[in-house]
Scaffold this motif. Structure first.
Motif, PDB file in Angstrom:
ATOM      1  N   LEU A 126       0.834  -1.207   0.000  1.00 42.54           N
ATOM      2  CA  LEU A 126       0.000   0.000   0.000  1.00 42.54           C
ATOM      3  C   LEU A 126       0.869   1.257   0.000  1.00 42.54           C
ATOM      4  O   LEU A 126       0.558   2.246  -0.689  1.00 42.54           O
ATOM      5  CB  LEU A 126      -0.923  -0.023   1.213  1.00 42.54           C
ATOM      6  N   GLY A 127       1.972   1.239   0.760  1.00 44.75           N
ATOM      7  CA  GLY A 127       2.859   2.404   0.761  1.00 44.75           C
ATOM      8  C   GLY A 127       3.498   2.658  -0.584  1.00 44.75           C
ATOM      9  O   GLY A 127       3.597   3.815  -1.044  1.00 44.75           O
ATOM     10  N   SER A 158       2.261   1.796  -3.492  1.00 47.10           N
ATOM     11  CA  SER A 158       1.223   2.273  -4.416  1.00 47.10           C
ATOM     12  C   SER A 158       0.902   3.749  -4.182  1.00 47.10           C
ATOM     13  O   SER A 158       0.633   4.484  -5.146  1.00 47.10           O
ATOM     14  CB  SER A 158      -0.034   1.414  -4.257  1.00 47.10           C
ATOM     15  N   LEU A 159       0.946   4.181  -2.908  1.00 43.70           N
ATOM     16  CA  LEU A 159       0.701   5.609  -2.639  1.00 43.70           C
ATOM     17  C   LEU A 159       1.837   6.471  -3.187  1.00 43.70           C
ATOM     18  O   LEU A 159       1.600   7.582  -3.686  1.00 43.70           O
ATOM     19  CB  LEU A 159       0.548   5.827  -1.134  1.00 43.70           C
ATOM     20  N   ALA A 200       1.147   6.680  -6.905  1.00 41.59           N
ATOM     21  CA  ALA A 200      -0.081   7.363  -7.322  1.00 41.59           C
ATOM     22  C   ALA A 200      -0.171   8.802  -6.822  1.00 41.59           C
ATOM     23  O   ALA A 200      -1.012   9.562  -7.324  1.00 41.59           O
ATOM     24  CB  ALA A 200      -1.304   6.584  -6.820  1.00 41.59           C
ATOM     25  N   VAL A 201       0.667   9.180  -5.844  1.00 40.66           N
ATOM     26  CA  VAL A 201       0.565  10.530  -5.283  1.00 40.66           C
ATOM     27  C   VAL A 201       1.865  11.310  -5.462  1.00 40.66           C
ATOM     28  O   VAL A 201       1.872  12.417  -6.023  1.00 40.66           O
ATOM     29  CB  VAL A 201       0.183  10.457  -3.780  1.00 40.66           C
ATOM     30  N   ALA A 255      -3.846  -1.709  -2.187  1.00 39.32           N
ATOM     31  CA  ALA A 255      -2.635  -1.410  -2.959  1.00 39.32           C
ATOM     32  C   ALA A 255      -2.840  -1.700  -4.446  1.00 39.32           C
ATOM     33  O   ALA A 255      -2.370  -0.936  -5.298  1.00 39.32           O
ATOM     34  CB  ALA A 255      -1.469  -2.227  -2.406  1.00 39.32           C
ATOM     35  N   VAL A 279      -5.044   1.193  -5.874  1.00 39.79           N
ATOM     36  CA  VAL A 279      -4.317   2.470  -5.955  1.00 39.79           C
ATOM     37  C   VAL A 279      -3.221   2.409  -7.014  1.00 39.79           C
ATOM     38  O   VAL A 279      -2.986   3.388  -7.739  1.00 39.79           O
ATOM     39  CB  VAL A 279      -3.743   2.829  -4.575  1.00 39.79           C
ATOM     40  N   GLY A 322      -2.911   4.701 -10.188  1.00 38.35           N
ATOM     41  CA  GLY A 322      -1.768   5.612 -10.183  1.00 38.35           C
ATOM     42  C   GLY A 322      -1.305   5.990 -11.576  1.00 38.35           C
ATOM     43  O   GLY A 322      -0.892   7.138 -11.811  1.00 38.35           O
TER      44      GLY A 322
END
Length: 210
Positions: free
Chosen positions: A96-97, A99-100, A103-104, A178, A181, A185
């Motif tokens: 998840l980290g 993917s963030l 995507a961010v 994840a 996202v 992303g």
């Protein structure tokens, strides 16, 4: 003198002479057997387990006796299974980290540099076939490319780790998030970069014509 037909007065009863034992040898020549001997009374049992304690009474013959030490558990008896340790969810949160980040963070870096590219070369959209036009903003172009490839690598890693986390149940919810996202992303990156480039180009064109 007293009348023999009247009872004697109290205290005047003459003693009865003892009977003369008759010798058994006088009647017959055989000696009679001795009288049977009676069993002696059992002696009281002493303390078995120490002073003031008495031994427990023995069980009568044929009675059911409990084995010493209690009953042993049968070999095939049902046993309560041990509680399995809960698997760690580090793998899912790691996916998840990543993917963030893809995507961010990467779209923000790419968007900022795309805005600078559009502002420095406002005519870049119409003349994109000539790569020399990007020379005034070559640093920003390099950072935009690095953000694109960095986001691609992070997104792929997030997808792989998310699938593994779902299969191994190590942070299954975070792994599913994840995957979602990371797929979104790529869309977020291209939308952010092209939007920022268009806004930067409009700002540069307005400055150039003013």
């Amino acid at each position: 003198m007293t009348d023999p037909q009247l009872p004697p007065p109290p205290g005047a009863v003459p003693p009865v002479p003892p009977a003369t034992p008759v010798s058994p040898q006088s009647t017959s020549g055989a000696v009679p057997p001795p009288p049977p001997a009676y069993p002696a009374a059992p002696a009281p049992a002493g303390p078995a387990g120490g002073y003031g304690q008495t031994a427990p009474p023995a069980a009568p013959p044929g009675a059911y006796q409990v084995p010493v030490g209690g009953y042993a558990a049968p070999s095939g008896a049902y046993a309560v299974p041990e509680t399995a340790s809960k698997p760690s969810g580090v793998l899912g949160f790691l996916a998840l980290g990543l993917s963030l980040l893809a995507a961010v963070v990467m779209p923000v870096i790419g968007g900022v540099n795309a805005f600078e590219i559009g502002r420095r070369i406002p005519q870049g959209i119409s003349t994109a076939s000539d790569l020399r036009i990007f020379s005034p903003a070559r640093d920003q172009v390099l950072w935009a490319e690095l953000s694109f490839w960095g986001g691609t690598v992070l997104g792929i890693a997030a997808i792989v780790l998310g699938i593994i986390a779902i299969r191994k149940r190590q942070g299954r919810g975070a792994g599913i998030a994840a995957l979602i996202v990371a797929v979104l992303g790529a869309v977020i990156f291209f939308v952010a970069v092209f939007t920022a480039f268009a806004i930067g180009g409009a700002a540069g064109y307005a400055t150039f014509t003013s």
